[in-house]
Scaffold this active site. Structure first.
Site, PDB file in Angstrom:
ATOM      1  N   PRO A   1       1.147  -1.241  -0.008  1.00  0.00           N
ATOM      2  CA  PRO A   1      -0.121   0.209   0.290  1.00  0.00           C
ATOM      3  C   PRO A   1       0.620   1.270  -0.651  1.00  0.00           C
ATOM      4  CG  PRO A   1       0.428  -0.837   2.021  1.00  0.00           C
ATOM      5  CD  PRO A   1       1.261  -1.750   1.508  1.00  0.00           C
ATOM      6  N   THR A   2       1.738   1.140  -0.128  1.00  0.00           N
ATOM      7  CA  THR A   2       2.969   2.164   0.338  1.00  0.00           C
ATOM      8  C   THR A   2       3.528   2.979  -0.943  1.00  0.00           C
ATOM      9  OG1 THR A   2       5.032   1.484   0.479  1.00  0.00           O
ATOM     10  CG2 THR A   2       4.311   1.387   2.107  1.00  0.00           C
ATOM     11  N   CYS A   3       3.892   4.483  -0.904  1.00  0.00           N
ATOM     12  CA  CYS A   3       4.019   5.259  -2.021  1.00  0.00           C
ATOM     13  C   CYS A   3       5.276   5.066  -2.574  1.00  0.00           C
ATOM     14  CB  CYS A   3       3.770   6.799  -1.974  1.00  0.00           C
ATOM     15  SG  CYS A   3       1.837   6.975  -1.421  1.00  0.00           S
ATOM     16  N   ASP A   4       6.275   3.864  -2.151  1.00  0.00           N
ATOM     17  CA  ASP A   4       7.342   3.921  -3.016  1.00  0.00           C
ATOM     18  C   ASP A   4       7.068   2.562  -4.288  1.00  0.00           C
ATOM     19  OD1 ASP A   4       9.901   1.959  -3.233  1.00  0.00           O
ATOM     20  OD2 ASP A   4      10.294   3.400  -0.946  1.00  0.00           O
TER      21      ASP A   4
ATOM     22  N   ASN B   1       5.172   6.302   5.143  1.00  0.00           N
ATOM     23  CA  ASN B   1       3.775   6.317   5.194  1.00  0.00           C
ATOM     24  C   ASN B   1       2.617   6.754   5.716  1.00  0.00           C
ATOM     25  OD1 ASN B   1       3.378   5.403   1.069  1.00  0.00           O
ATOM     26  ND2 ASN B   1       5.350   6.831   2.035  1.00  0.00           N
TER      27      ASN B   1
END
Ligand SMILES: *Cc1c(COP(=O)(O)O)cnc(C)c1O
Length: 377
Positions: free
Chosen positions: A323-326, A367
């Site tokens: 789910p993270t923005c990486d 995040n």
């Protein structure tokens, strides 16, 4: 293994967010399977695999010893009821002041793999027992350990002679065949190396007493694995082959094999989408990823079984991501993962075999996601 107790816990407690649930009964069974399969070896549980206090207390009460990588892990093992004589400081990379702290806590068994480390131990823990780690090929392991730890056997001889000269007790040799080792004969060549180190030292009047055969015992993910018995048979046959009538004390240090199958992660599908109208691949985004505890999916090395409520229905290969923005937070893409076509946003999934190397690999608040919660039941 999703046990009835784990299913009940998730159903009745309805924990919010992704979490790991560990069934202590499974850990206990694993411990006794190792005891039974390798009755002549001392079991030093590798604390780093899962240091939950309930797990450490259970193992301490069953008679386990502990392989610790830091003073903090040593303290956890002591708090769980282990005595210092049942603790090994198994990390070959230690600050001298941490060696001194461990020694002050009563720990008397230290791993080394270099002359420089021997000097630290001799200064900070005079007279202590040391064992030297030798390199193994790591071939056949699904999570190989690289060349970071250990030295070649010939150097181990010199390191242990040096330890003896500095007043330490040169106690033995250790190795680790690589984690998730699914070949039962992988210990054979490392034991041959260990025996050569024993022989060369005995020519110099130094009589080693112990072989630490490390961890590497696997957890069942998608493929079947050999039983603890099969490992015991192969390892003891190799010990007899190389050491004959002079089999030394032996230690095993299971981490993954002790706790991996005892844990299940409950997670949730956050989004299912495609990248274009005619995209073949469905992208399934979970509320847990590489930074939430599934770090061992790095290079898609460990492939966890994933259960859904739609199992049995038609399947389609999917990309699975966290789910993270990486953008590195993708679990399976090169080798897509089959999931049911009817899987939908909001569905709960169970990720099995996640009792080892998950909670402690999860980021603190990347995040803004909380570290992986764990319930030990
Ligand atoms: C990590 C580690 C272990 C445990 O390895 P598994 O493959 O999880 O069994 C054992 N011994 C040492 C020294 C380790 O660093």
């Amino acid at each position: 293994m999703t046990t009835a107790r784990i299913i009940d816990f998730i159903k009745n407690r309805r924990p919010e967010g992704p979490c790991l649930v560990v069934d202590l009964d499974v850990v206990k069974n694993n411990y006794h399977a190792f005891r039974h399969a390798m009755p002549d070896s001392a079991i030093y549980y590798a604390v780093k695999a899962n240091p939950a206090p309930e797990i450490l207390s259970l193992l301490a009460s069953q008679g386990s010893s502990f392989d610790c990588a830091s003073v903090a892990e040593i303290q956890m093992a002591l708090d769980a009821g282990a005595t210092a004589d049942r603790i090994s400081f198994g990390n070959t990379i230690k600050k001298e002041r941490d060696i001194a702290r461990a020694h002050a806590l009563g720990v008397n068994l230290f791993a080394v793999d270099a002359h420089e480390e021997v000097e630290k131990v001799a200064r900070a823990a005079p007279g202590a027992r040391v064992f030297c780690r030798v390199l193994t090929s790591g071939e056949g392991a699904e999570w190989p350990l690289s060349r970071k730890f250990g030295c070649v056997p010939q150097m181990a001889v010199d390191v242990l002679v040096y330890a003896h000269q500095l007043g330490l007790e040169s106690y033995g040799v250790s190795f680790h065949v690589g984690s998730q080792m699914t070949q039962v004969d992988a210990w054979d060549s490392a034991l041959a190396d260990a025996k050569r180190v024993f022989s060369q030292l005995s020519k110099q009047g130094i009589h080693l007493q112990m072989v630490n055969m490390g961890g590497g015992f696997p957890t069942r993910y998608l493929k079947d694995i050999p039983s603890a018995e099969a490992y015991g048979k192969a390892i003891y046959a190799a010990l007899r082959k190389h050491f004959g009538n002079h089999i030394p004390h032996t230690i095993i240090e299971p981490g993954r094999g002790m706790v991996g199958n005892a844990g299940v992660i409950k997670a949730e599908v956050v989004l299912i989408s495609r990248k274009s109208d005619n995209d073949d691949a469905r992208w399934v985004f979970l509320d847990i990823g590489k930074f939430g505890g599934l770090a061992e999916t790095m290079d898609e090395a460990i492939r966890y079984p994933i259960r859904t409520v739609h199992d049995g229905g038609e399947m389609e290969p999917c990309v699975i991501a966290g789910p993270t923005c990486d953008s590195a937070d993708v679990l399976y893409e090169k080798n897509m993962y089959p999931l049911p076509l009817s899987l939908t946003i909001g569905d709960e999934v169970l990720i099995e075999g996640t009792g080892a190397y998950t909670t402690t690999y999860s980021a603190v608040a990347f995040n803004g996601f909380e570290p992986l919660k764990a319930y030990v039941i």
